[in-house]
Design a protein around this motif. Structure first.
Motif, PDB file in Angstrom:
ATOM      1  N   ALA A  40      26.033  -1.040  -6.799  1.00  0.00           N
ATOM      2  CA  ALA A  40      27.326  -0.372  -6.655  1.00  0.00           C
ATOM      3  C   ALA A  40      28.278  -1.332  -5.967  1.00  0.00           C
ATOM      4  N   THR A  41      29.534  -0.941  -5.914  1.00  0.00           N
ATOM      5  CA  THR A  41      30.554  -1.728  -5.227  1.00  0.00           C
ATOM      6  C   THR A  41      31.013  -0.953  -4.002  1.00  0.00           C
ATOM      7  N   VAL A  42      31.158  -1.645  -2.880  1.00  0.00           N
ATOM      8  CA  VAL A  42      31.642  -1.002  -1.661  1.00  0.00           C
ATOM      9  C   VAL A  42      33.117  -0.667  -1.855  1.00  0.00           C
ATOM     10  N   GLY A  43      33.428   0.635  -1.844  1.00  0.00           N
ATOM     11  CA  GLY A  43      34.818   1.051  -2.028  1.00  0.00           C
ATOM     12  C   GLY A  43      35.633   0.894  -0.762  1.00  0.00           C
ATOM     13  N   GLU A  44      35.242   1.626   0.287  1.00  0.00           N
ATOM     14  CA  GLU A  44      35.940   1.517   1.565  1.00  0.00           C
ATOM     15  C   GLU A  44      35.031   2.018   2.679  1.00  0.00           C
ATOM     16  N   TRP A  45      35.339   1.553   3.888  1.00  0.00           N
ATOM     17  CA  TRP A  45      34.647   2.057   5.064  1.00  0.00           C
ATOM     18  C   TRP A  45      35.409   3.254   5.588  1.00  0.00           C
ATOM     19  N   LEU A  46      34.719   4.354   5.826  1.00  0.00           N
ATOM     20  CA  LEU A  46      35.349   5.569   6.335  1.00  0.00           C
ATOM     21  C   LEU A  46      35.302   5.633   7.852  1.00  0.00           C
ATOM     22  N   LYS A  47      34.526   4.746   8.466  1.00  0.00           N
ATOM     23  CA  LYS A  47      34.450   4.647   9.920  1.00  0.00           C
ATOM     24  C   LYS A  47      34.591   3.184  10.327  1.00  0.00           C
ATOM     25  N   LYS A  48      35.201   2.964  11.493  1.00  0.00           N
ATOM     26  CA  LYS A  48      35.361   1.613  12.024  1.00  0.00           C
ATOM     27  C   LYS A  48      34.311   1.375  13.105  1.00  0.00           C
ATOM     28  N   PRO A  49      33.955   0.110  13.363  1.00  0.00           N
ATOM     29  CA  PRO A  49      33.039  -0.173  14.461  1.00  0.00           C
ATOM     30  C   PRO A  49      33.555   0.435  15.764  1.00  0.00           C
TER      31      PRO A  49
ATOM     32  N   SER B 102      32.129   4.688   1.280  1.00  0.00           N
ATOM     33  CA  SER B 102      32.077   5.152  -0.107  1.00  0.00           C
ATOM     34  C   SER B 102      31.671   3.996  -0.999  1.00  0.00           C
ATOM     35  N   LEU B 103      30.829   4.288  -1.970  1.00  0.00           N
ATOM     36  CA  LEU B 103      30.378   3.296  -2.940  1.00  0.00           C
ATOM     37  C   LEU B 103      30.851   3.716  -4.323  1.00  0.00           C
ATOM     38  N   GLU B 104      31.254   2.756  -5.127  1.00  0.00           N
ATOM     39  CA  GLU B 104      31.694   3.031  -6.492  1.00  0.00           C
ATOM     40  C   GLU B 104      30.624   2.556  -7.463  1.00  0.00           C
ATOM     41  N   THR B 105      30.171   3.469  -8.306  1.00  0.00           N
ATOM     42  CA  THR B 105      29.204   3.114  -9.334  1.00  0.00           C
ATOM     43  C   THR B 105      29.913   3.111 -10.686  1.00  0.00           C
ATOM     44  N   ASP B 106      29.138   2.935 -11.736  1.00  0.00           N
ATOM     45  CA  ASP B 106      29.726   2.940 -13.069  1.00  0.00           C
ATOM     46  C   ASP B 106      30.312   4.289 -13.442  1.00  0.00           C
ATOM     47  N   LYS B 107      29.915   5.342 -12.742  1.00  0.00           N
ATOM     48  CA  LYS B 107      30.324   6.691 -13.129  1.00  0.00           C
ATOM     49  C   LYS B 107      31.232   7.348 -12.102  1.00  0.00           C
ATOM     50  N   VAL B 108      30.801   7.400 -10.843  1.00  0.00           N
ATOM     51  CA  VAL B 108      31.533   8.145  -9.821  1.00  0.00           C
ATOM     52  C   VAL B 108      31.490   7.394  -8.495  1.00  0.00           C
ATOM     53  N   ALA B 109      32.270   7.902  -7.530  1.00  0.00           N
ATOM     54  CA  ALA B 109      32.216   7.396  -6.169  1.00  0.00           C
ATOM     55  C   ALA B 109      31.171   8.192  -5.392  1.00  0.00           C
TER      56      ALA B 109
ATOM     57  N   ARG C 175      36.671   1.754 -13.280  1.00  0.00           N
ATOM     58  CA  ARG C 175      37.668   1.278 -14.221  1.00  0.00           C
ATOM     59  C   ARG C 175      37.137   0.102 -15.040  1.00  0.00           C
ATOM     60  N   GLN C 176      36.360  -0.789 -14.409  1.00  0.00           N
ATOM     61  CA  GLN C 176      35.760  -1.898 -15.152  1.00  0.00           C
ATOM     62  C   GLN C 176      34.811  -1.384 -16.232  1.00  0.00           C
ATOM     63  N   THR C 177      34.025  -0.361 -15.891  1.00  0.00           N
ATOM     64  CA  THR C 177      33.080   0.194 -16.854  1.00  0.00           C
ATOM     65  C   THR C 177      33.811   0.872 -18.001  1.00  0.00           C
ATOM     66  N   ILE C 178      34.873   1.640 -17.673  1.00  0.00           N
ATOM     67  CA  ILE C 178      35.663   2.296 -18.722  1.00  0.00           C
ATOM     68  C   ILE C 178      36.234   1.250 -19.669  1.00  0.00           C
TER      69      ILE C 178
ATOM     70  N   VAL D 119      36.903  11.035 -15.919  1.00  0.00           N
ATOM     71  CA  VAL D 119      35.446  11.074 -16.019  1.00  0.00           C
ATOM     72  C   VAL D 119      35.100  12.080 -17.105  1.00  0.00           C
ATOM     73  N   VAL D 120      33.898  11.955 -17.656  1.00  0.00           N
ATOM     74  CA  VAL D 120      33.554  12.763 -18.831  1.00  0.00           C
ATOM     75  C   VAL D 120      32.209  13.457 -18.613  1.00  0.00           C
ATOM     76  N   PRO D 121      32.210  14.584 -17.876  1.00  0.00           N
ATOM     77  CA  PRO D 121      30.976  15.367 -17.745  1.00  0.00           C
ATOM     78  C   PRO D 121      30.662  16.082 -19.054  1.00  0.00           C
ATOM     79  N   VAL D 122      29.434  16.556 -19.162  1.00  0.00           N
ATOM     80  CA  VAL D 122      28.939  17.093 -20.436  1.00  0.00           C
ATOM     81  C   VAL D 122      28.596  18.573 -20.308  1.00  0.00           C
ATOM     82  N   ILE D 123      29.129  19.369 -21.242  1.00  0.00           N
ATOM     83  CA  ILE D 123      28.734  20.782 -21.366  1.00  0.00           C
ATOM     84  C   ILE D 123      27.477  20.829 -22.225  1.00  0.00           C
ATOM     85  N   ARG D 124      26.330  21.072 -21.605  1.00  0.00           N
ATOM     86  CA  ARG D 124      25.052  21.071 -22.331  1.00  0.00           C
ATOM     87  C   ARG D 124      24.870  22.364 -23.128  1.00  0.00           C
ATOM     88  N   ASP D 125      24.330  22.218 -24.327  1.00  0.00           N
ATOM     89  CA  ASP D 125      24.017  23.371 -25.175  1.00  0.00           C
ATOM     90  C   ASP D 125      25.214  24.305 -25.328  1.00  0.00           C
ATOM     91  N   ALA D 126      26.348  23.722 -25.673  1.00  0.00           N
ATOM     92  CA  ALA D 126      27.565  24.525 -25.843  1.00  0.00           C
ATOM     93  C   ALA D 126      27.404  25.568 -26.942  1.00  0.00           C
TER      94      ALA D 126
END
Length: 412
Positions: free
Chosen positions: A17-26, A38-45, A192-195, A287-294
């Protein structure tokens, strides 16, 4: 005692994953399970929680770094207290001479104006000098250390106008406008890179073609207006248009199974189920979630599922497995005001349906021109698998079901 914080398991087949941002400081205090990064993956944060209560210690990685699952990213110091924020530096005492106006300092003997001299001025003063075509070395500065102020330049400009005869001015050098022209470079998120990569791969691989139709939304809008209050009271969710379109798509896909199929190597894979991907807006993009067995769902269940997807997309709590798979996609650009588009398929799927905004337009019905709420439909499909006849037939079946929703009840 220090506790290591490592990258958690992110989902099947996701190893980094890619490090998005730090939510806490030292030095910040953190509670158990409080998000610290927060970490960014190919799909979600994905937020990384603190495993213990304590104080944020060393941050091993920086925003933008790529990290592997299980990698150390931070240290939490247990039992301590958050470090006090450093006191703001006391303001420097005002100089005694500041109490009285600075004496005017004669500028050095006039010299030809040059860029080096202009660049030592403040941006505002430099802009005025260039606008009025003045020689800054010939103007007396009243600022600190004899620097030019805006007032000095404006006064010199007024004096210059008074001295200049009314004759036609001599040709002046045209200077490029000087203003705030800023650029900002922001690293693309992993999502965005994955998209971008997937969309380009789709264009490079599939033979994408788009066919269009339009649909009269009168019947659906009337049904929605008539039953929306009862629907919401019974099911606890608003009655929208997507429920109708998902059910109509399911019916049309049964008639045209190739539109619900996919290509794997030299084989065509036909599915006896319909998993519909729906594009929803998230803070970092669609993002593109899936409705299963529609095919087994009611309109109410579809609306509840889509509403839940939309809420959790904004909160960033969609799960990886909820965005995998899918046999067909519906993208509703109409919510953003789109009139017409040519959507790109979402591999390995072979087709995507684009919905658009509803506009009142004149149409001919039974030989008369009438005003009807119309929507353009766009079906992009992989021509390697789906022929034009199948694509058009699918759209016509969808159009018929929306214009006469009774067909949805009797599967016609």
């Amino acid at each position: 005692m220090a506790t290591e914080v490592k990258v958690p398991v992110l989902g099947e087949s996701i190893t980094e994953a890619t490090v998005g941002e730090w939510l806490k400081k030292p030095g910040d205090a953190v509670a158990v399970d409080e998000p610290i990064a927060s970490l960014e993956t190919d799909k979600v944060a994905v937020e990384v929680p603190s495993p213990v209560a304590g104080v944020m210690g060393e941050q091993v990685v920086k925003p933008g770094d790529t990290v592997q699952v299980g990698a150390l990213i931070a240290i939490i110091e247990e039992g301590g207290a958050a470090a006090a924020a450093p006191k703001a530096a006391a303001p420097e005492p005002a100089r005694a001479e500041a109490a009285a106006p600075a004496p005017k300092v004669e500028a050095p003997a006039a010299a030809p104006a040059n860029d080096d001299h202009i660049m030592t001025l403040s941006p505002a003063v430099r802009r005025l000098v260039l606008e009025h075509g003045l020689d800054p070395s010939a103007i007396k500065g009243t600022g600190r250390d004899g620097r030019l102020t805006k007032e000095d330049v404006l006064a010199a400009a007024e004096g210059h106008k008074a001295e200049t005869p009314a004759a036609a001015p001599a040709a002046a050098t045209v200077l490029a406008p000087v203003g705030a022209r800023k650029e900002e470079r922001v690293r693309m998120t992993r999502l965005r890179q994955t998209i971008a990569k997937r969309l380009k791969d789709a264009q490079d691989t599939a033979a994408i073609l788009t066919t269009f139709n339009d649909v009269d939304m009168t019947a659906v809008m009337e049904a929605r207006a008539k039953y929306k209050d009862l629907f919401e009271k019974k099911h606890g969710v608003r009655l929208g248009f997507m429920g109708f379109f998902v059910k109509a798509a399911v019916m049309a896909l049964k008639d045209m199974p190739a539109v619900n199929a996919s290509i794997e190597g030299e084989e065509i894979v036909y599915h006896d189920y319909v998993d519909i991907s729906v594009a929803v807006s998230a803070p970092n993009g669609l993002v593109v979630p899936v409705i299963r067995d529609a095919q087994d769902m009611s309109v109410a269940t579809v609306e509840k599922t889509i509403g839940d997807f939309g809420k959790r997309a904004k909160d960033g709590t969609l799960k990886m497995e909820e965005m995998k798979g899918g046999t067909f996609t519906i993208s509703n650009g109409g919510v953003f005001g789109s009139l017409l588009s040519t959507p790109i398929i979402n591999p390995p799927q072979s087709a995507v349906l684009g919905l658009h905004r509803i506009d009142e337009r004149p149409v001919v019905v039974n030989g008369e021109i009438v005003i009807r709420p119309m929507m353009y439909l766009a079906l992009s499909y992989d021509h390697r698998l789906i022929d034009g006849r199948e694509a058009v037939t699918f759209l016509v079946a969808l159009k018929n079901a929306i214009e006469d929703p009774t067909r949805l009840l009797i599967d016609l």
